[in-house]
Design an enzyme around this catalytic site. Structure first.
Site, PDB file in Angstrom:
ATOM      1  N   VAL A 741      24.987  22.035  43.546  1.00  0.00           N
ATOM      2  CA  VAL A 741      23.869  22.977  43.559  1.00  0.00           C
ATOM      3  C   VAL A 741      22.636  22.201  43.996  1.00  0.00           C
ATOM      4  O   VAL A 741      22.348  21.123  43.462  1.00  0.00           O
ATOM      5  CB  VAL A 741      23.647  23.608  42.170  1.00  0.00           C
ATOM      6  CG1 VAL A 741      22.529  24.640  42.236  1.00  0.00           C
ATOM      7  CG2 VAL A 741      24.929  24.245  41.663  1.00  0.00           C
ATOM      8  N   TYR A 815      15.340  30.237  42.332  1.00  0.00           N
ATOM      9  CA  TYR A 815      15.296  28.917  41.705  1.00  0.00           C
ATOM     10  C   TYR A 815      14.720  29.015  40.299  1.00  0.00           C
ATOM     11  O   TYR A 815      13.711  29.685  40.075  1.00  0.00           O
ATOM     12  CB  TYR A 815      14.451  27.947  42.532  1.00  0.00           C
ATOM     13  CG  TYR A 815      14.405  26.577  41.926  1.00  0.00           C
ATOM     14  CD1 TYR A 815      15.520  25.742  41.994  1.00  0.00           C
ATOM     15  CD2 TYR A 815      13.276  26.113  41.264  1.00  0.00           C
ATOM     16  CE1 TYR A 815      15.503  24.492  41.424  1.00  0.00           C
ATOM     17  CE2 TYR A 815      13.249  24.856  40.700  1.00  0.00           C
ATOM     18  CZ  TYR A 815      14.357  24.048  40.777  1.00  0.00           C
ATOM     19  OH  TYR A 815      14.346  22.803  40.204  1.00  0.00           O
ATOM     20  N   ASP A 859      31.840  31.797  30.035  1.00  0.00           N
ATOM     21  CA  ASP A 859      31.416  30.391  30.181  1.00  0.00           C
ATOM     22  C   ASP A 859      29.956  30.241  29.775  1.00  0.00           C
ATOM     23  O   ASP A 859      29.170  29.618  30.486  1.00  0.00           O
ATOM     24  CB  ASP A 859      31.630  29.921  31.618  1.00  0.00           C
ATOM     25  CG  ASP A 859      31.516  28.400  31.727  1.00  0.00           C
ATOM     26  OD1 ASP A 859      31.690  27.735  30.687  1.00  0.00           O
ATOM     27  OD2 ASP A 859      31.251  27.891  32.827  1.00  0.00           O
TER      28      ASP A 859
END
Length: 1490
Positions: A741, A815, A859
């Site tokens: 990433v 972001y 997750d």
């Protein structure tokens, strides 16, 4: 067109005007026979064709004159493959098939043929007999032998025939010899290749009725066909330029029509015309009739794909069929190759006649042609040879007959003929060859075909052209016009369909032929010119307009009634030829009459060729327009593949590839215009396509090509415009399951984005299923608390690059500055209760949204919870998410969710789980937000279940009725039964939060609260996010999981280096090596710098100078801010900043430390150097040994030795501060020598050190020291003796330890003041060196914190080892990495936070005071920054041992003691803020295997 031009060229090449006239009669008769045969074939196969041909005959006759080459059926059939025009292609194919069939039938019975046709048939029959005998001999011999034998025979016959022709006329001889050569060559090819070809043809044509009919006859026919084709091909350059004729397919179609007209015009014009119109209609346009074969062939040929397909297919299939080896045969027997080889090798006897008669240009052409074709179109080579094979087969049939007839006289005359051809034909050929050479220079690939075709065709073609001209003249001009129109329409269609493809090849062919044909045409041209005289003006239109206009007429052309339209269309086409002629005037005008028909077909091609160079775009446009016809290639595979591959393969494949490439370029430019053209083309194809198959191919082709282009355009807009290069990649911020990433900035908008890379290179099964799932799910989830995926980009400019080199996709996300794990591990922030409420509210809202959408996240963990600097939370990473069907109970994998956050039902093997699994994970995060470290940190499933059982009770049917049904219940259930003590362990958190935590961490998933219920809980229901003040987050540092991992590793590596190396220098080196990186992580450093600053400015300056060099700008900025704000602070002030002041004892200790520091500053700085060596060594030893170092003294020693290495000093100072705190707290906790024992073991345990490294940022000590005021309540050591010891030790140790620590700290601080910031940053490295392992708190590195960190880290990995070494001393809490890590982590978190976030520090210290009160006092006094570590260390020991922190650590780690300890709970509660920080991250940082 191709034929006439080729004839013209050949005629010119063969024998000038006389050659043209003579070959016209001889070649014309053979051509008419061939046509007759073809017509009979056609009629046999289709009366329609005959009728259509009859209709087209007039035009065919006239076009035959003008477009003779098109009439050549083999030429056309091969050209039809080449041509995108399926009608022409079908016609060629039908003619070829019919010729083959009719070759036999023509021999047996000549259907209605004119004398020419009959004579041709006779010649063909003779040739066929010869070929048959040759075939028999060649059959007896290997295919190559056959080829060579037939070539030799053909050469001999060609020589004889050439001689005879020479006697007749040099041109006729040259042409006939060339034709004979081509015939023999094609006969050889036909024999060897024709068998294969007939086989392949049968295979190809098997789908076609014609092929099926022909296939059996093909072998017998194939020689004839090849002869007939040969003659026809020879008659029409199209045969020679099949590869080009692919592009000329329309021309060829016209040529075939014209040629048929030629052949038929005298006597079989109707038949020839019938062949041509039906050819046009059924084969060229009636793709259905022959649509698969002629139309789809041509159009396929036209279509780059069909061409390529046919070319490659034909090479291996059709060509290999025709010639034993498509390449070998082609090269040896292929018109170009054989011509080349003939002119260059013994075979030259025949070839020399052709190439010589053709002219050096021809040989050049053949050489350049074959070379170019070989190189550029090996595939086309095969295609060309097939083309030629058709020429050889059709022309070969005629030529073989002629040869046989002329054989007697030809034997002697052939030699002379060769010579005469060599000279007269050669000269014209040279002239033509020069022009052709230029043409070939323009399109050598196309030229090779045209050259071959022309070579073989010119002789026959000249004869045929002259003959056709006579026939055309004899036949009605209207017929000629019709044929021309039909041919032109076919040519137009072919040019349109093939125009893009074929028109280039055709143009070359025709241009190549043009020189020769121009000369020949000049002789022949006069009669045809008048026919085309009026049309010439439209020539410009021919390329685009005629293509479009002919297309409409073309549909009529298929129908007999359309012949009238054809004349109108013919004018258009004629105009095209005329303009073509005008364009080609130098070579074409002379050709014009013979080339008139050719001009109709070829001039457009020539125009295309001329235009092609300049109008290549137009050709691609034609291609584009042809693209609609391109669909034919789908037909090509069945029937067309055999014929069309032959014909199309040679020139079309290469040209097609080039054209396709050009198409890409041209397509981009012309596509808009060509799409219209393509549209027009498709209409044409649809009309001829009255047969649906062609239209479908048209549509398919356009869909394949145009859509592909459109897709590519979209791709360019989607991929190209939004390629990864549109982003400036700033750095890597994470590592995912299928890639990295990156943080990036959009160049266009300046917006910050996160690029999640999806790597394909390691994917065996293509795009990762997890990425597909994530993309699919994220497209459906639009919520303020769910991360937003903006788009998907690639690292390639278009999809084709992706095929060649597996690239990567990038998911573009908004972001987010931090993730929760990075923030918690950083120790830079402390979250207040309001912050925790805000975070949990947003998290549960996002999760509730996902669950309402029936998605399980599967997750959820801190690293997948993203925050921005405004405090907004977003749930991310849906790679493991999946759709959940509550109505359908089906099993899912239980290997989901990171172990620390995995619920007990998954650990026990449940596969039919519910959204409750996500709620458990969120409950773990809620506890982590309060404790600052993961509450369940194990590295094995069994250990994880054990930890859960210790806090939440053992799973049993009493509390969880269905637990006995779980697969692993009997194997995984804890050996020991635990009662639920969650409320005791977390008694320090607010009651509302505790209630929510209790409900979220319910063992029974059916009783566990849902996401919606959590939002209705007392803790979250009244939370108003809009009114929440954003947390004080580190804007200067983006705290991400990867960053915190790096910090942890650096500290660990530093610690490890410290441990092994006996000398501090190695530690220093290690520290310095790691310091630069740690410096980045030195966010905790600020608190430490403050203490250092308080101690002394001189040391500060020195330390700063050295450390500054190793620090980043951001790190320096942080340190400077801390130093500037705290440089003048006294120890008490530092204590206040660190919240250490809350405890009166701490304040007193800090004051004492201040005094001692001031006194010891100078001496200590000197002593530290010497002491540091010993302390470091002792520390190294201590880590290995559970024994505690004399934390105070050793710390001092280490600190003192650090002066040598500023970084080491900083590390030592931090270590000392940590140890100072630890000694007080850790000694107490250890229940051993507080000064030496506790510190040593904490830091000594290698495991703890490692964990400390894992928790590297143990800067919490300063911050945690402030929490120490709460410490006094904890001092009651309800947990083990540790707390009691700690409480007493702090007081006891505080005097002695404090004095030592103060001295040590004062010494380090003398230097550290400047170093503390560095310490903070360099200290981490130093800590690594000084302390075996970096702890979350820098202080930890030196002593207990390090141990705690190590324990935390090892908690999962080596909790027992840590437990043994430290736990013995530290108590069960410590035994659990949790307790140690809590303290260590707290230190790192608080220490870091204390500098930048005083509030955070205060909270932490509030917690720390428990254990640190006395001990912490000294550490704090020693160095606020270092003190942080010390206090934190103590806090860890005391808090975890005595207080809740210890309990928290224990509970988190799973050590049962402190979890159960009520005092711990109270201590935890008191130290809540401080310890929360300490336990949560420290343990996590160390133990978490993120």
């Amino acid at each position: 067109m191709p034929n006439s031009e080729r004839h013209g060229g050949k005629k010119d090449g063969s024998g000038g005007a006389s050659g043209t006239l003579q070959p016209s009669s001889g070649g014309g008769s053979s051509n008419s026979r061939e046509r007759h045969r073809l017509v009979s074939k056609h009629k046999r196969h289709k009366s329609k064709h005959s009728k259509d041909m009859g209709l087209v005959t007039p035009e065919a006759a006239s076009l035959g004159t003008v477009i003779k080459p098109l009439v050549e059926y083999d030429d056309i059939s091969s050209d039809s493959d080449t041509f995108s025009d399926d009608m022409a292609f079908k016609l060629d194919r039908r003619e070829n098939d019919e010729r083959r069939g009719s070759d036999r039938s023509d021999r047996l019975h000549k259907h209605r043929h004119h004398q020419h046709r009959r004579s041709r048939d006779l010649l063909k029959a003779k040739q066929t007999e010869k070929e048959k005998s040759q075939e028999v001999s060649s059959k007896s011999g290997s295919m190559k032998d056959r080829i060579s034998g037939s070539s030799k025979r053909s050469n001999e016959e060609t020589d004889d025939y050439g001689k005879a022709q020479v006697a007749k006329s040099s041109s006729k001889e040259s042409r006939s010899s060339k034709l004979h050569k081509e015939k023999t060559r094609k006969e050889r090819e036909l024999k060897s290749g024709h068998k294969d070809r007939s086989k392949s043809h049968r295979k190809r044509e098997t789908p076609k009725s014609y092929k099926t009919v022909d296939s059996p006859k093909r072998r017998s026919r194939s020689p004839h066909r090849k002869w007939s084709d040969s003659s026809k091909q020879d008659d029409s350059p199209s045969g020679a330029s099949y590869g080009q004729d692919y592009d000329l397919s329309p021309s060829r179609s016209h040529t075939s029509s014209n040629y048929d007209s030629y052949k038929k015009s005298p006597g079989s014009t109707s038949r020839r015309q019938s062949v041509s119109p039906p050819y046009k209609e059924p084969s060229a346009y009636q793709s259905s009739t022959r649509s698969p074969s002629p139309y789809s062939r041509r159009q396929r040929s036209v279509s780059p794909y069909s061409r390529r397909r046919s070319s490659s297919y034909e090479r291996s299939g059709s060509y290999s069929g025709r010639s034993p080896s498509p390449y070998g045969r082609r090269r040896s027997s292929s018109p170009f190759l054989s011509k080349r080889s003939l002119s260059r090798s013994p075979l030259p006897s025949r070839k020399s006649m052709k190439s010589r008669s053709r002219s050096p240009a021809y040989s050049r052409h053949s050489s350049s042609h074959s070379k170019k074709k070989r190189s550029s179109s090996r595939s086309r080579h095969s295609s060309i040879s097939p083309v030629r094979l058709p020429l050889n087969s059709s022309l070969g049939a005629e030529l073989s007959r002629k040869k046989k007839e002329r054989a007697a006289a030809a034997a002697a005359a052939k030699m002379d003929g060769k010579e005469s051809k060599g000279s007269p034909v050669f000269l014209p050929r040279k002239e033509n060859s020069s022009v052709e050479a230029k043409d070939s220079g323009l399109e050598s690939k196309k030229l090779p075909r045209s050259v071959k075709l022309e070579k073989s065709a010119p002789d026959t073609e000249l004869v045929n052209v002259t003959h056709l001209n006579t026939e055309v003249k004899n036949s009605s001009d209207t017929g000629k016009v019709k044929l021309d129109e039909n041919s032109e329409k076919h040519l137009v269609k072919d040019l349109k369909a093939q125009g893009t493809r074929d028109s280039k090849p055709i143009a070359l062919k025709e241009e190549i032929v043009t020189p020769k044909e121009t000369e020949t045409s000049e002789k022949e041209t006069p009669p045809p010119l008048p026919t085309i005289a009026s049309p010439p003006p439209p020539l410009p239109t021919t390329t685009p307009p005629p293509q479009t206009p002919p297309l409409p007429p073309l549909p009529p052309i298929p129908a007999l009634p359309q012949q009238p339209p054809l004349p109108p269309s013919q004018p258009a086409f004629s105009q095209v030829p005329a303009s073509s002629t005008s364009t080609l005037p130098p070579s074409t005008h002379s050709k014009t009459s013979a080339v008139s028909s050719q001009a109709n077909s070829q001039p457009p091609v020539q125009v295309s060729v001329k235009t092609q160079v300049s109008v290549t775009a137009a050709i691609p446009h034609l291609k584009t327009s042809t693209l609609p016809p391109l669909p034919l290639p789908p037909l090509l595979p069945g029937d067309d593949d055999m014929d069309s591959p032959k014909e199309t393969l040679p020139s079309k494949p290469v040209k097609k590839e080039k054209e396709q490439r050009t198409r890409h370029l041209l397509t981009d430019l012309p596509l808009p215009p060509e799409l219209p053209g393509g549209d027009l083309s498709p209409p044409d194809s649809p009309e001829p396509k009255a047969i649906t198959p062609p239209q479908q191919p048209y549509k398919k082709r356009p869909k394949i090509c145009c859509p592909r282009y459109g897709e590519r355009r979209q791709t360019e807009s989607d991929w190209g415009k939004r390629c990864v290069d549109k982003f400036d990649i700033i750095g890597i911020i994470g590592e995912g399951t299928y890639g990295q990433v990156y943080k990036a900035k959009d160049k266009d908008t300046g917006e910050l984005v996160a690029l999640k890379k999806v790597r394909l290179d390691n994917e065996k099964e293509g795009f990762p299923i997890t990425a597909i799932r994530e993309i699919k799910i994220l497209r459906q989830l639009i919520h303020r608390s769910v991360v937003n995926m903006k788009e998907i980009v690639t690292d390639k400019q278009d999809a084709l690059d992706f095929k060649k080199d597996k690239g990567a996709f990038y998911l573009v996300f908004e972001y987010m500055d931090h993730d929760l794990m990075g923030l918690l591990e950083s120790g830079l922030v402390h979250f207040s209760e309001d912050h925790i409420k805000s975070f949990m509210k947003q998290l549960m809202e996002g999760l509730e949204y996902c669950h309402k959408k029936n998605f399980l996240h599967r997750d959820i963990k801190c690293s997948n919870i993203l925050l921005n600097n405004s405090g907004q939370i977003k749930l991310a990473d849906f790679g493991l998410a999946r759709l959940y069907n509550s109505e359908e109970s089906r099993p899912y994998t239980n290997k989901v969710i990171t172990l620390w956050y995995r619920p007990p039902e998954l650990l026990l093997g449940e596969e039919r789980y519910t959204p409750a699994i996500d709620v458990w994970s969120c409950g773990c995060i809620l506890g982590e937000l309060f404790t600052k470290k993961p509450i369940f940190q194990a590295n094995l499933e069994l250990a994880q279940l054990e930890l859960i059982s210790r806090l939440c009770g053992s799973p049993c049917p009493a509390v969880w009725p269905d637990v006995i049904k779980l697969p692993y219940f009997n194997t995984m259930k804890p050996k020991k039964q635990y009662r639920r003590r969650l409320r005791e362990e977390f008694s320090f958190i607010p009651s509302a939060a505790l209630d929510l935590l209790d409900h979220m961490l319910t063992l029974d998933p059916s009783k566990r609260c849902t996401a919606e219920q959590t939002l209705q809980s007392d803790f979250l229901k009244d939370v108003e996010l809009s009114k929440m003040a954003p947390p004080d987050l580190p804007h200067w540092q983006d705290c991400h999981e990867l960053w915190s991992k790096k910090r942890r590793r650096q500290r660990q590596s530093g610690v490890v280096v410290e441990e092994p190396p006996p000398s501090k220098t190695s530690r220093k080196e290690t520290t310095s090596g790691t310091s630069t990186e740690p410096v980045k992580n030195s966010s905790p450093a600020p608190p430490q710098p403050a203490p250092g600053k308080v101690e002394s400015g001189a040391g500060d300056a020195i330390g700063l100078a050295d450390i500054t060099q190793q620090l980043n700008q951001s790190e320096l900025a942080v340190l400077l801010n801390l130093l500037q704000s705290q440089t003048d602070l006294s120890i008490p002030q530092m204590a206040q900043l660190l919240n250490i002041h809350s405890n009166p004892e701490m304040q007193q200790q800090l004051e004492a430390l201040n005094q001692s520091i001031s006194a010891l500053t100078e001496a200590t700085s000197q002593q530290q150097d010497s002491e540091t060596m010993a302390p470091e060594e002792s520390l190294k030893e201590a880590p290995s040994a559970p024994v505690i170092l004399p934390s105070a003294e050793q710390t001092t020693l280490e600190a003192s030795s650090t002066p040598a290495d500023m970084q080491n000093i900083l590390a030592v100072l931090l270590s000392q501060l940590m140890k100072t705190q630890e000694p007080a707290g850790s000694l107490e906790e250890n229940n051993s020598d507080k000064n030496s024992g506790p510190q040593g073991p904490r830091r000594t345990p290698t495991m703890p050190q490692e964990e400390a490294a894992a928790c590297p940022p143990h800067i919490l000590p300063p911050e945690k020291r402030p929490p120490e005021p709460p410490g006094p309540p904890p001092p009651p050591p309800p947990p083990p003796l540790v707390e009691g010891d700690l409480s007493s030790a702090p007081q006891e140790l505080n005097p002695a330890v404090t004095a030592a620590l103060l001295q040590l700290l004062s010494q380090p601080e003398a230097e550290p003041p400047g170093h503390l910031p560095h310490e903070h940053q360099a200290l981490r490295p130093m800590e690594y060196s000084t302390r075996p392992r970096p702890n979350r708190t820098y202080g930890n590195t030196d002593g207990p914190e390090t141990g705690f960190s190590a324990i935390d880290t090892d908690e999962r990995n080596s909790g027992p080892a840590l437990t043994e070494s430290l736990v013995q001393t530290l108590v069960k809490n410590r035994t659990f990495s949790g307790s140690l890590s809590h303290l260590g982590e707290s230190s790192s978190y608080q220490g870091t936070g204390s500098v930048q976030f005083p509030g955070d520090q205060d909270l932490r210290f509030a917690r720390v005071p428990l254990a640190l009160h006395p001990v912490v006092g000294q550490p704090f006094l020693k160095a606020e920054g270092s003190s942080n570590s010390v206090v934190h260390a103590e806090t860890k020991l005391q808090n975890y041992g005595e207080l809740g922190p210890g309990t928290t650590g224990a509970s988190s780690s799973g050590a049962g003691l402190h979890w159960g300890g009520p005092t711990q709970s109270s201590a935890y509660g008191k130290l809540y803020r401080g310890p929360t920080r300490v336990p949560p991250r420290g343990g996590r940082g160390r133990g978490v295997p993120y």
